[in-house]
Design an enzyme around this catalytic site. Structure first.
Site, PDB file in Angstrom:
ATOM      1  CE  LYS A  87      -4.386   1.054   0.109  1.00 17.11           C
ATOM      2  NZ  LYS A  87      -5.461   0.287  -0.544  1.00 17.11           N
ATOM      3  N   GLY A 184     -24.964   2.495  -0.290  1.00 16.08           N
ATOM      4  CA  GLY A 184     -23.924   3.056  -1.152  1.00 16.08           C
ATOM      5  C   GLY A 184     -24.140   2.629  -2.590  1.00 16.08           C
ATOM      6  N   GLY A 186     -22.516   3.831  -5.424  1.00 19.73           N
ATOM      7  CA  GLY A 186     -21.445   4.356  -6.274  1.00 19.73           C
ATOM      8  C   GLY A 186     -21.088   3.338  -7.343  1.00 19.73           C
ATOM      9  CB  VAL A 188     -18.805  -1.406  -5.941  1.00 24.18           C
ATOM     10  CG1 VAL A 188     -19.072  -2.876  -5.665  1.00 24.18           C
ATOM     11  CG2 VAL A 188     -17.332  -1.194  -6.265  1.00 24.18           C
TER      12      VAL A 188
HETATM   13  P1  NAI Z   1     -17.767   5.142  -4.755  1.00 29.56           P
HETATM   14  O1  NAI Z   1     -17.103   6.321  -4.148  1.00 29.56           O
HETATM   15  O2  NAI Z   1     -18.002   5.104  -6.230  1.00 29.56           O
HETATM   16  O3  NAI Z   1     -19.208   4.928  -4.062  1.00 29.56           O
HETATM   17  C1  NAI Z   1     -19.451   5.059  -2.703  1.00 29.56           C
HETATM   18  C2  NAI Z   1     -20.888   5.556  -2.552  1.00 29.56           C
HETATM   19  O4  NAI Z   1     -21.226   5.506  -1.164  1.00 29.56           O
HETATM   20  C3  NAI Z   1     -21.085   6.991  -3.012  1.00 29.56           C
HETATM   21  O5  NAI Z   1     -22.177   7.067  -3.920  1.00 29.56           O
HETATM   22  C4  NAI Z   1     -21.366   7.752  -1.710  1.00 29.56           C
HETATM   23  O6  NAI Z   1     -22.242   8.845  -1.897  1.00 29.56           O
HETATM   24  C5  NAI Z   1     -21.991   6.663  -0.865  1.00 29.56           C
HETATM   25  N1  NAI Z   1     -21.969   6.903   0.570  1.00 29.56           N
HETATM   26  C6  NAI Z   1     -20.991   7.464   1.315  1.00 29.56           C
HETATM   27  N2  NAI Z   1     -21.358   7.488   2.609  1.00 29.56           N
HETATM   28  C7  NAI Z   1     -22.577   6.900   2.692  1.00 29.56           C
HETATM   29  C8  NAI Z   1     -23.478   6.619   3.754  1.00 29.56           C
HETATM   30  N3  NAI Z   1     -23.185   6.959   4.995  1.00 29.56           N
HETATM   31  N4  NAI Z   1     -24.640   6.001   3.465  1.00 29.56           N
HETATM   32  C9  NAI Z   1     -24.958   5.669   2.190  1.00 29.56           C
HETATM   33  N5  NAI Z   1     -24.141   5.919   1.141  1.00 29.56           N
HETATM   34  C10 NAI Z   1     -22.980   6.538   1.385  1.00 29.56           C
HETATM   35  O7  NAI Z   1     -16.931   3.873  -4.263  1.00 29.56           O
HETATM   36  P2  NAI Z   1     -16.926   2.419  -4.903  1.00 29.56           P
HETATM   37  O8  NAI Z   1     -15.808   2.311  -5.880  1.00 29.56           O
HETATM   38  O9  NAI Z   1     -18.295   2.038  -5.322  1.00 29.56           O
HETATM   39  O10 NAI Z   1     -16.490   1.548  -3.647  1.00 29.56           O
HETATM   40  C11 NAI Z   1     -17.418   1.260  -2.600  1.00 29.56           C
HETATM   41  C12 NAI Z   1     -16.669   0.611  -1.444  1.00 29.56           C
HETATM   42  O11 NAI Z   1     -16.027  -0.580  -1.889  1.00 29.56           O
HETATM   43  C13 NAI Z   1     -15.545   1.486  -0.855  1.00 29.56           C
HETATM   44  O12 NAI Z   1     -15.485   1.242   0.534  1.00 29.56           O
HETATM   45  C14 NAI Z   1     -14.296   0.943  -1.527  1.00 29.56           C
HETATM   46  O13 NAI Z   1     -13.149   1.152  -0.722  1.00 29.56           O
HETATM   47  C15 NAI Z   1     -14.636  -0.528  -1.630  1.00 29.56           C
HETATM   48  N6  NAI Z   1     -13.916  -1.213  -2.692  1.00 29.56           N
HETATM   49  C16 NAI Z   1     -14.043  -0.803  -3.997  1.00 29.56           C
HETATM   50  C17 NAI Z   1     -13.362  -1.469  -5.003  1.00 29.56           C
HETATM   51  C18 NAI Z   1     -13.524  -1.063  -6.448  1.00 29.56           C
HETATM   52  O14 NAI Z   1     -13.122  -1.832  -7.328  1.00 29.56           O
HETATM   53  N7  NAI Z   1     -14.111   0.093  -6.737  1.00 29.56           N
HETATM   54  C19 NAI Z   1     -12.455  -2.598  -4.709  1.00 29.56           C
HETATM   55  C20 NAI Z   1     -12.441  -2.988  -3.309  1.00 29.56           C
HETATM   56  C21 NAI Z   1     -13.135  -2.287  -2.362  1.00 29.56           C
END
Ligand code: NAI
Length: 356
Positions: A87, A184, A186, A188
């Protein structure tokens, strides 16, 4: 002054776990201050994200680098990928401190590690930042697919782990008629909703960003709820796909679903929550296993990259998750203990040096 890399003394840090190497990199001209932690390279080069955050101090940055690099070792090992765990963390505010000069310097840091560390994007860095670093070093990953790189694989991997958890808990992996509460929406979470809707699930969804909710609701039949109540919604599965730390003591009591499986990293606010979940009869799929699809994607990068082959490889997460959950139940251990043990059988630690 130019770029300076020096080994850091990390053995006294609370999160130190026999890390092979910890490097402090500084480049005063660009303002770069970064820590790169290589936890274990017995399976291959240490792979991990490059996170940028306005850490309070170096101790906080070191803690993050040590914890996250260790988790990467376990994630790659449990999936038998040819990677170790690493990391990089950059101390700074990504909105104001991230300049081309800083990214260039970070690329040089990655290059100076000569392939011992493979980097991809993470919180506070983007695919575009990775492209900037790739101009300086060949050891930058996570840029293979213009459509969000590893994210589709992460979502599909969560879907596989979710099906395995259903099969373990209910005796069938059939999703039709199951209710899934997705926190969430986003990159994923929204994709996961797509897989679930196509398989006939009833969706309950929440996001703090109304636009993210609107996008999902426009595409799939889904009932939006307040972000504060999603965890308590009566459902078959709660899928945390937002931030870490969502499962604390209060959350265990509030959970409306008997299964927790999602993409978020570090879902448990403290390790002992794994026991509390098990005691409450809740099946929890360890996060580093559920979200391993992204690393599986990276393992496929290179000439001939085929997104369909990546998704096919992610289907292994169904078997691994089922194995972990079944063994946990048979041995009366938590899924995280079983997953850790399985991973530990798949990497070796360098013998500790004797102190004379
Ligand atoms: P992203 O940033 O695209 O989506 C996260 C979403 O969660 C956003 O829409 C945000 O508004 C929402 N959010 C934040 N706080 C919230 C709350 N309290 N209640 C409801 N929604 C809330 O992130 P992504 O890429 O979708 O990743 C999601 C999670 O998965 C993160 O924790 C990330 O570290 C983890 N992750 C993602 C990977 C990837 O390939 N993108 C790989 C491994 C882990």
């Amino acid at each position: 002054m130019s770029l300076a890399l020096r080994e850091m003394w990390a053995k006294g840090a609370p999160a130190f776990d026999g890390h092979e190497r910890v490097v402090l990199a500084e480049h005063p001209e660009s303002g770069l201050r970064a820590i790169i932690a290589l936890h274990n390279t017995s399976r291959g080069p240490a792979f991990g994200g490059c996170r940028m955050r306005p850490y309070r101090d170096l101790a906080e940055a070191l803690d993050d680098a040590l914890r996250l690099s260790r988790a990467m070792t376990y994630k790659s090992a449990i999936c038998e990928l040819p990677f170790g765990g690493g990391k990089a963390v950059i101390v700074g505010d990504p909105r104001t401190d991230k300049t081309p000069a800083l990214l260039h310097a970070m690329g040089r840091v990655v290059d100076a590690l000569a392939g011992a560390f493979l980097v991809a994007e993470d919180l506070g860095t983007s695919l575009r930042d990775m492209a900037a670093m790739r101009a300086v070093s060949a050891h930058v990953r996570g840029v293979a697919d213009a459509d969000g790189a590893p994210t589709p694989a992460t979502a599909y991997g969560v879907f596989m782990a979710l099906k395995a958890a259903l099969a373990h808990r209910f005796g069938t992996a059939d999703i039709a008629g199951r209710t899934v509460a997705v926190q969430g929406l986003g990159s994923v979470g929204a994709r996961l909703c797509g897989y679930l809707a196509a398989a006939g699930a009833t969706l309950v969804v929440a996001d703090i960003d109304p636009a993210a909710v609107a996008r999902v609701v426009a595409k799939h039949p889904a009932r939006p709820v307040d972000p504060d109540s999603i965890i308590a919604v009566p459902a078959d599965v709660f899928a945390p796909c937002a931030l870490g730390g969502v499962i604390d003591r209060r959350a265990v009591a509030r959970l409306g679903a008997p299964i927790v499986v999602g993409a978020a990293n570090n879902q448990l606010a403290a390790p002992e929550l794994a026991e509390q979940l098990a005691d409450a009869g809740i099946v929890w799929v360890p996060d580093y296993l559920a979200n391993a699809g992204g690393v599986i994607d990276v393992a496929h990068e290179g000439p001939g990259y085929d997104p369909r082959a990546v998704l096919a490889a992610c289907e292994r997460l169904y078997d691994i998750t089922g194995h972990v959950l079944d063994r946990a139940a048979a041995e009366g251990a938590t899924p995280s203990r079983i997953a850790d043990r399985l991973a530990e059988q798949r990497f070796t630690r360098a013998p500790r040096r004797r102190v004379a």
